[in-house]
Design a protein around this motif. Structure first.
Motif, PDB file in Angstrom:
ATOM      1  N   GLU A 141       0.950  -1.030   0.053  1.00  0.00           N
ATOM      2  CA  GLU A 141      -0.037   0.015  -0.157  1.00  0.00           C
ATOM      3  C   GLU A 141       0.846   1.241  -0.022  1.00  0.00           C
ATOM      4  N   TRP A 142       0.324   2.216  -0.586  1.00  0.00           N
ATOM      5  CA  TRP A 142       1.003   3.426  -0.526  1.00  0.00           C
ATOM      6  C   TRP A 142       0.137   4.778   0.078  1.00  0.00           C
ATOM      7  N   VAL A 143       0.632   5.103   1.135  1.00  0.00           N
ATOM      8  CA  VAL A 143      -0.028   6.160   1.974  1.00  0.00           C
ATOM      9  C   VAL A 143       0.310   7.517   1.670  1.00  0.00           C
ATOM     10  N   VAL A 144      -0.519   8.430   1.197  1.00  0.00           N
ATOM     11  CA  VAL A 144      -0.273   9.797   0.957  1.00  0.00           C
ATOM     12  C   VAL A 144      -0.053  10.544   2.384  1.00  0.00           C
ATOM     13  N   PRO A 145       0.967  11.120   2.430  1.00  0.00           N
ATOM     14  CA  PRO A 145       1.488  11.757   3.601  1.00  0.00           C
ATOM     15  C   PRO A 145       0.695  12.969   3.573  1.00  0.00           C
ATOM     16  N   GLU A 146       0.654  13.440   5.043  1.00  0.00           N
ATOM     17  CA  GLU A 146       0.103  15.062   5.208  1.00  0.00           C
ATOM     18  C   GLU A 146       0.737  16.050   4.234  1.00  0.00           C
ATOM     19  N   ASN A 147      -0.228  16.820   3.758  1.00  0.00           N
ATOM     20  CA  ASN A 147       0.372  18.056   2.966  1.00  0.00           C
ATOM     21  C   ASN A 147       0.774  17.559   1.621  1.00  0.00           C
ATOM     22  N   HIS A 148       0.578  16.379   1.164  1.00  0.00           N
ATOM     23  CA  HIS A 148       0.705  15.885  -0.255  1.00  0.00           C
ATOM     24  C   HIS A 148      -0.181  15.509  -0.828  1.00  0.00           C
ATOM     25  N   ILE A 149      -0.217  15.200  -2.245  1.00  0.00           N
ATOM     26  CA  ILE A 149      -1.150  14.558  -3.060  1.00  0.00           C
ATOM     27  C   ILE A 149      -0.608  13.521  -3.930  1.00  0.00           C
ATOM     28  N   PHE A 150      -1.393  12.593  -4.560  1.00  0.00           N
ATOM     29  CA  PHE A 150      -0.903  11.606  -5.397  1.00  0.00           C
ATOM     30  C   PHE A 150      -1.490  11.731  -6.853  1.00  0.00           C
ATOM     31  N   VAL A 151      -0.793  12.368  -7.939  1.00  0.00           N
ATOM     32  CA  VAL A 151      -1.249  12.135  -9.213  1.00  0.00           C
ATOM     33  C   VAL A 151      -0.965  11.188 -10.058  1.00  0.00           C
ATOM     34  N   MET A 152      -1.619  11.141 -11.320  1.00  0.00           N
ATOM     35  CA  MET A 152      -1.611  10.321 -12.364  1.00  0.00           C
ATOM     36  C   MET A 152      -2.101  10.782 -13.746  1.00  0.00           C
ATOM     37  N   GLY A 153      -1.387  10.337 -14.721  1.00  0.00           N
ATOM     38  CA  GLY A 153      -1.796  10.723 -15.844  1.00  0.00           C
ATOM     39  C   GLY A 153      -3.004   9.881 -16.473  1.00  0.00           C
ATOM     40  N   ASP A 154      -3.845  10.314 -17.285  1.00  0.00           N
ATOM     41  CA  ASP A 154      -4.970   9.515 -17.884  1.00  0.00           C
ATOM     42  C   ASP A 154      -4.581   8.363 -18.710  1.00  0.00           C
ATOM     43  N   ASN A 155      -3.341   8.707 -19.328  1.00  0.00           N
ATOM     44  CA  ASN A 155      -2.853   7.534 -20.069  1.00  0.00           C
ATOM     45  C   ASN A 155      -1.775   6.774 -19.332  1.00  0.00           C
ATOM     46  N   ARG A 156      -2.357   6.035 -18.500  1.00  0.00           N
ATOM     47  CA  ARG A 156      -1.548   5.256 -17.333  1.00  0.00           C
ATOM     48  C   ARG A 156      -0.478   4.737 -17.765  1.00  0.00           C
ATOM     49  N   ASN A 157      -0.515   4.080 -19.032  1.00  0.00           N
ATOM     50  CA  ASN A 157       0.787   3.282 -19.416  1.00  0.00           C
ATOM     51  C   ASN A 157       1.850   4.249 -20.081  1.00  0.00           C
ATOM     52  N   ASN A 158       1.604   5.496 -20.312  1.00  0.00           N
ATOM     53  CA  ASN A 158       2.498   6.193 -20.880  1.00  0.00           C
ATOM     54  C   ASN A 158       2.551   7.787 -20.102  1.00  0.00           C
ATOM     55  N   SER A 159       2.810   7.656 -18.859  1.00  0.00           N
ATOM     56  CA  SER A 159       2.828   8.833 -17.911  1.00  0.00           C
ATOM     57  C   SER A 159       3.839   8.906 -16.846  1.00  0.00           C
ATOM     58  N   ARG A 160       4.458   9.895 -16.760  1.00  0.00           N
ATOM     59  CA  ARG A 160       5.665  10.087 -15.634  1.00  0.00           C
ATOM     60  C   ARG A 160       4.730  10.719 -14.518  1.00  0.00           C
ATOM     61  N   ASP A 161       4.310  10.187 -13.552  1.00  0.00           N
ATOM     62  CA  ASP A 161       3.501  10.903 -12.330  1.00  0.00           C
ATOM     63  C   ASP A 161       4.123  10.332 -10.887  1.00  0.00           C
ATOM     64  N   SER A 162       3.236  10.346 -10.106  1.00  0.00           N
ATOM     65  CA  SER A 162       3.532  10.116  -8.706  1.00  0.00           C
ATOM     66  C   SER A 162       4.154   8.679  -8.737  1.00  0.00           C
ATOM     67  N   ARG A 163       3.742   7.646  -9.234  1.00  0.00           N
ATOM     68  CA  ARG A 163       4.461   6.457  -9.265  1.00  0.00           C
ATOM     69  C   ARG A 163       5.989   6.501  -9.457  1.00  0.00           C
ATOM     70  N   ASP A 164       6.287   7.358 -10.069  1.00  0.00           N
ATOM     71  CA  ASP A 164       7.790   7.726 -10.607  1.00  0.00           C
ATOM     72  C   ASP A 164       8.475   8.621  -9.714  1.00  0.00           C
ATOM     73  N   ILE A 165       7.979   9.794  -9.635  1.00  0.00           N
ATOM     74  CA  ILE A 165       8.503  10.933  -8.891  1.00  0.00           C
ATOM     75  C   ILE A 165       8.099  10.978  -7.304  1.00  0.00           C
ATOM     76  N   GLY A 166       6.992  10.503  -6.805  1.00  0.00           N
ATOM     77  CA  GLY A 166       6.772  10.381  -5.604  1.00  0.00           C
ATOM     78  C   GLY A 166       5.397  11.197  -5.259  1.00  0.00           C
ATOM     79  N   PHE A 167       5.200  11.384  -4.020  1.00  0.00           N
ATOM     80  CA  PHE A 167       4.292  12.203  -3.622  1.00  0.00           C
ATOM     81  C   PHE A 167       4.335  13.702  -3.866  1.00  0.00           C
ATOM     82  N   ILE A 168       3.435  14.484  -3.942  1.00  0.00           N
ATOM     83  CA  ILE A 168       3.542  15.774  -4.437  1.00  0.00           C
ATOM     84  C   ILE A 168       3.179  16.695  -3.296  1.00  0.00           C
ATOM     85  N   PRO A 169       4.186  17.491  -2.811  1.00  0.00           N
ATOM     86  CA  PRO A 169       3.835  18.439  -1.924  1.00  0.00           C
ATOM     87  C   PRO A 169       2.792  19.651  -2.295  1.00  0.00           C
TER      88      PRO A 169
END
Length: 185
Positions: A141-169
């Motif tokens: 499981e991935w737990v989103v920390p306080e004061n952060h969000i988790f983002v993803m692109g709609d083209n999930r198989n072709n997106s650099r997003d929180s899965r790669d760069i981490g949680f977004i402050p």
């Protein structure tokens, strides 16, 4: 001379007003790449409301947001100034670190990636906006920390997003997309 001074003063006020609006209220943004297909397309233009950044609002699930992907560094007011389109006229570099993504997780959410779906707090998300079935799976499981969000692109198989760069402050969330247009294509 009086008329010239009047023109200079008017131009100065216009520049200051444009800077204020671009830093604190709204700003145009150009989508680069295919990570948000089919919702947003490469080179499409969007208007981004910066009020959420200005007043530190937490974006809602499903909001399309512009983020600063450099999550390993602190953002400053200087970043906001330099990302303004007026300053962009004088810069030689482009802002390839600005991404447009969809909010999937908020602080405290527990995310799982299994069965080619995203689960938030134990419930599979209904995502009619994604391009195709997601190939990504992850153990645990991935737990989103306080004061952060988790983002993803709609083209999930072709997106650099929180899965790669981490949680977004939250201070790296620069605004929310409020209007898309294609007149410049």
């Amino acid at each position: 001379m009086k008329e010239v001074w009047s023109w200079i003063r008017s131009l100065g006020i216009a520049v200051i007003l444009a800077l204020f609006i671009g830093i604190f209220v709204f700003q145009p943004f150009k989508v680069e790449g295919h990570s948000m297909d089919p919702t947003l397309h490469d080179q499409e233009r969007v208007i981004v409301s910066k009020l959420s950044h200005t007043f530190s609002y937490l974006p809602d699930y499903g909001d399309i947001v512009v983020i600063d992907s450099r999550v390993d560094r602190q953002r400053t007011f200087k970043d906001d100034l330099l990302e303004n389109p007026l300053f962009g006229l004088f810069q030689k570099t482009e802002n390839h670190f600005l991404y447009i993504k969809r909010v999937i997780g908020r602080p405290g959410d527990v995310l799982e990636f299994k069965d080619h779906k995203v689960y938030r707090n134990g419930q599979a998300l209904e995502e009619p906006y994604i391009k195709e079935t997601m190939d990504f799976v992850a153990d645990g499981e991935w737990v989103v920390p306080e004061n952060h969000i988790f983002v993803m692109g709609d083209n999930r198989n072709n997106s650099r997003d929180s899965r790669d760069i981490g949680f977004i402050p939250l201070n790296h969330v620069l605004g929310k997309s409020v209007f898309e247009f294609n007149f410049f294509q």
